[in-house]
Design a protein around this motif. Sequence first.
Motif, PDB file in Angstrom:
ATOM      1  N   MET A   1       0.824  -1.210   0.000  1.00 18.56           N
ATOM      2  CA  MET A   1       0.000   0.000   0.000  1.00 18.56           C
ATOM      3  C   MET A   1       0.859   1.262   0.000  1.00 18.56           C
ATOM      4  SD  MET A   1      -3.130  -0.894  -0.210  1.00 18.56           S
ATOM      5  CE  MET A   1      -3.977   0.617   0.248  1.00 18.56           C
ATOM      6  N   LYS A   2       1.969   1.244   0.738  1.00 17.36           N
ATOM      7  CA  LYS A   2       2.859   2.402   0.779  1.00 17.36           C
ATOM      8  C   LYS A   2       3.442   2.680  -0.604  1.00 17.36           C
ATOM      9  CE  LYS A   2       4.248   2.177   5.637  1.00 17.36           C
ATOM     10  NZ  LYS A   2       5.387   2.032   6.574  1.00 17.36           N
ATOM     11  N   ILE A   3       3.777   1.603  -1.316  1.00 21.91           N
ATOM     12  CA  ILE A   3       4.333   1.760  -2.660  1.00 21.91           C
ATOM     13  C   ILE A   3       3.295   2.394  -3.584  1.00 21.91           C
ATOM     14  CG2 ILE A   3       5.187   0.522  -4.688  1.00 21.91           C
ATOM     15  CD1 ILE A   3       6.412  -1.519  -2.792  1.00 21.91           C
ATOM     16  N   LEU A   4       2.042   1.943  -3.468  1.00 22.65           N
ATOM     17  CA  LEU A   4       0.976   2.491  -4.302  1.00 22.65           C
ATOM     18  C   LEU A   4       0.751   3.964  -3.995  1.00 22.65           C
ATOM     19  CD1 LEU A   4      -1.653  -0.406  -4.269  1.00 22.65           C
ATOM     20  CD2 LEU A   4      -0.174   0.292  -6.168  1.00 22.65           C
ATOM     21  N   ARG A   5       0.808   4.335  -2.701  1.00 20.91           N
ATOM     22  CA  ARG A   5       0.624   5.738  -2.329  1.00 20.91           C
ATOM     23  C   ARG A   5       1.754   6.598  -2.890  1.00 20.91           C
ATOM     24  NH1 ARG A   5      -1.405   3.668   2.657  1.00 20.91           N
ATOM     25  NH2 ARG A   5       0.660   3.805   3.607  1.00 20.91           N
ATOM     26  N   LYS A   6       2.971   6.078  -2.863  1.00 21.09           N
ATOM     27  CA  LYS A   6       4.109   6.823  -3.396  1.00 21.09           C
ATOM     28  C   LYS A   6       3.985   6.992  -4.908  1.00 21.09           C
ATOM     29  CE  LYS A   6       7.508   5.714   0.170  1.00 21.09           C
ATOM     30  NZ  LYS A   6       8.796   5.035   0.484  1.00 21.09           N
ATOM     31  N   LEU A   7       3.562   5.922  -5.588  1.00 21.24           N
ATOM     32  CA  LEU A   7       3.389   5.996  -7.039  1.00 21.24           C
ATOM     33  C   LEU A   7       2.276   6.969  -7.421  1.00 21.24           C
ATOM     34  CD1 LEU A   7       3.733   2.225  -8.048  1.00 21.24           C
ATOM     35  CD2 LEU A   7       5.390   4.059  -8.436  1.00 21.24           C
ATOM     36  N   ASN A   8       1.308   7.133  -6.508  1.00 17.84           N
ATOM     37  CA  ASN A   8       0.176   8.025  -6.761  1.00 17.84           C
ATOM     38  C   ASN A   8       0.408   9.423  -6.193  1.00 17.84           C
ATOM     39  OD1 ASN A   8      -2.421   8.441  -7.877  1.00 17.84           O
ATOM     40  ND2 ASN A   8      -3.353   8.254  -5.854  1.00 17.84           N
ATOM     41  N   SER A   9       1.626   9.717  -5.759  1.00 20.44           N
ATOM     42  CA  SER A   9       1.931  11.004  -5.150  1.00 20.44           C
ATOM     43  C   SER A   9       2.169  12.068  -6.217  1.00 20.44           C
ATOM     44  CB  SER A   9       3.170  10.882  -4.257  1.00 20.44           C
ATOM     45  OG  SER A   9       4.310  10.560  -5.048  1.00 20.44           O
ATOM     46  N   PHE A  13       3.839  12.123 -10.046  1.00 19.50           N
ATOM     47  CA  PHE A  13       3.004  12.646 -11.127  1.00 19.50           C
ATOM     48  C   PHE A  13       3.746  13.714 -11.911  1.00 19.50           C
ATOM     49  CE2 PHE A  13      -0.550  15.352 -12.706  1.00 19.50           C
ATOM     50  CZ  PHE A  13      -1.149  14.397 -13.521  1.00 19.50           C
ATOM     51  N   TRP A  14       4.488  14.555 -11.203  1.00 19.62           N
ATOM     52  CA  TRP A  14       5.270  15.590 -11.866  1.00 19.62           C
ATOM     53  C   TRP A  14       6.364  14.985 -12.743  1.00 19.62           C
ATOM     54  CZ3 TRP A  14       5.077  20.302 -13.412  1.00 19.62           C
ATOM     55  CH2 TRP A  14       4.184  21.187 -12.817  1.00 19.62           C
ATOM     56  N   ILE A  15       6.951  13.896 -12.288  1.00 19.82           N
ATOM     57  CA  ILE A  15       7.961  13.211 -13.103  1.00 19.82           C
ATOM     58  C   ILE A  15       7.341  12.715 -14.403  1.00 19.82           C
ATOM     59  CG2 ILE A  15       9.459  11.178 -13.231  1.00 19.82           C
ATOM     60  CD1 ILE A  15       9.940  11.521 -10.217  1.00 19.82           C
ATOM     61  N   ALA A  70     -12.168  13.388  -8.389  1.00 20.91           N
ATOM     62  CA  ALA A  70     -11.428  13.914  -7.243  1.00 20.91           C
ATOM     63  C   ALA A  70      -9.925  13.798  -7.470  1.00 20.91           C
ATOM     64  CB  ALA A  70     -11.834  13.162  -5.970  1.00 20.91           C
ATOM     65  N   TRP A  71      -9.511  12.678  -8.091  1.00 18.84           N
ATOM     66  CA  TRP A  71      -8.090  12.472  -8.396  1.00 18.84           C
ATOM     67  C   TRP A  71      -7.590  13.547  -9.355  1.00 18.84           C
ATOM     68  CZ3 TRP A  71      -5.057  11.597 -12.676  1.00 18.84           C
ATOM     69  CH2 TRP A  71      -3.781  11.047 -12.461  1.00 18.84           C
ATOM     70  N   MET A  72      -8.389  13.854 -10.370  1.00 16.92           N
ATOM     71  CA  MET A  72      -7.998  14.873 -11.342  1.00 16.92           C
ATOM     72  C   MET A  72      -8.023  16.271 -10.723  1.00 16.92           C
ATOM     73  SD  MET A  72      -9.794  13.587 -14.895  1.00 16.92           S
ATOM     74  CE  MET A  72      -8.924  14.809 -15.889  1.00 16.92           C
ATOM     75  N   MET A  73      -9.005  16.523  -9.865  1.00 19.81           N
ATOM     76  CA  MET A  73      -9.111  17.827  -9.204  1.00 19.81           C
ATOM     77  C   MET A  73      -7.840  18.141  -8.404  1.00 19.81           C
ATOM     78  SD  MET A  73     -11.740  19.857  -9.523  1.00 19.81           S
ATOM     79  CE  MET A  73     -13.454  19.923 -10.058  1.00 19.81           C
ATOM     80  N   LYS A  74      -7.313  17.133  -7.719  1.00 17.16           N
ATOM     81  CA  LYS A  74      -6.113  17.330  -6.913  1.00 17.16           C
ATOM     82  C   LYS A  74      -4.896  17.645  -7.775  1.00 17.16           C
ATOM     83  CE  LYS A  74      -7.497  14.387  -3.024  1.00 17.16           C
ATOM     84  NZ  LYS A  74      -7.202  13.136  -2.276  1.00 17.16           N
ATOM     85  N   ARG A  75      -4.974  17.294  -9.045  1.00 12.76           N
ATOM     86  CA  ARG A  75      -3.839  17.488  -9.950  1.00 12.76           C
ATOM     87  C   ARG A  75      -4.081  18.559 -11.005  1.00 12.76           C
ATOM     88  NH1 ARG A  75      -4.225  12.985  -7.578  1.00 12.76           N
ATOM     89  NH2 ARG A  75      -2.408  11.707  -7.043  1.00 12.76           N
ATOM     90  N   ARG A  76      -5.179  19.284 -10.853  1.00 13.66           N
ATOM     91  CA  ARG A  76      -5.515  20.292 -11.861  1.00 13.66           C
ATOM     92  C   ARG A  76      -4.444  21.377 -11.955  1.00 13.66           C
ATOM     93  NH1 ARG A  76     -11.325  23.084 -11.795  1.00 13.66           N
ATOM     94  NH2 ARG A  76     -10.709  23.452  -9.625  1.00 13.66           N
ATOM     95  N   ARG A  77      -3.972  21.844 -10.819  1.00 11.07           N
ATOM     96  CA  ARG A  77      -2.932  22.873 -10.859  1.00 11.07           C
ATOM     97  C   ARG A  77      -1.636  22.332 -11.462  1.00 11.07           C
ATOM     98  NH1 ARG A  77      -2.670  25.585  -5.045  1.00 11.07           N
ATOM     99  NH2 ARG A  77      -3.744  23.690  -4.391  1.00 11.07           N
ATOM    100  N   SER A  78      -1.380  21.051 -11.245  1.00 13.38           N
ATOM    101  CA  SER A  78      -0.187  20.437 -11.849  1.00 13.38           C
ATOM    102  C   SER A  78      -0.289  20.438 -13.369  1.00 13.38           C
ATOM    103  CB  SER A  78      -0.019  19.004 -11.336  1.00 13.38           C
ATOM    104  OG  SER A  78       0.207  18.977  -9.941  1.00 13.38           O
ATOM    105  N   PHE A  79      -1.482  20.114 -13.884  1.00  7.51           N
ATOM    106  CA  PHE A  79      -1.692  20.159 -15.328  1.00  7.51           C
ATOM    107  C   PHE A  79      -1.498  21.581 -15.855  1.00  7.51           C
ATOM    108  CE2 PHE A  79      -4.290  16.181 -14.765  1.00  7.51           C
ATOM    109  CZ  PHE A  79      -3.545  15.387 -15.626  1.00  7.51           C
ATOM    110  N   GLY A  80      -2.033  22.558 -15.120  1.00  5.54           N
ATOM    111  CA  GLY A  80      -1.897  23.948 -15.544  1.00  5.54           C
ATOM    112  C   GLY A  80      -0.453  24.415 -15.550  1.00  5.54           C
TER     113      GLY A  80
END
Length: 202
Positions: A1-9, A13-15, A70-80
């Motif tokens: 689970m920790k690995i999945l959380r890190k991959l979803n961090s 995502f920025w990488i 919700a997942w996309m909302m958290k990353r909207r600023r990253s996309f921008g």
Amino acid sequence: MKILRKLNSLPVFWILLSIPAILMVRGYLAGDIIAMDMLHPTGEFSARFMIVAMIITPLSVIFGNRQWIAWMMKRRRSFGLAAFGYGMLHLIFYIIDMEALEPILAEFWAPGIWTGWAALLVFVPLAVTSNNLSMRRLKQSWKHLQRLVYIAALLTLAHWLLIHDGVGGALAHFIPLLLLELLRVIIIYGRRNNGLTQRESL
């Protein structure tokens, strides 16, 4: 689970968002690609990430509360921010390709050129204020400021259409955004009308 959380961090995502830029810069530095050949892909990635950031709101209106929304909302600023980053990379390769200030100034007022400069200029305050501190300080004004992205989108579309001979690529990217925004307006308008009708019947 920790690995999945890190991959979803967000750092991971920025990488992922940076991979195309890393590959393009690496290819240019290795001499495999010239600056001119980097103008189209960097511009496209900038437009794509901007569009993705913009469609999240209409998708949330259309589909409601969903986990993937919700997942996309958290990353909207990253996309921008990624859109702005690729826009800056687009500018850098443009300057390298032009080689000097004189030819840049000579074509500055061409419709296909100044629209690109204007789009990037509009993006600057959006990128600078895309952080929690700016949100707290600007409060409601922050949302009004971020709506400038619609102007940036129109300028980007104009730049794309005027620079390239064909319109297929630009329309393929922007028509889905237009349709989703129209559907969003229709849904919101319908909900307001239903609410008004219900109040009148009481």
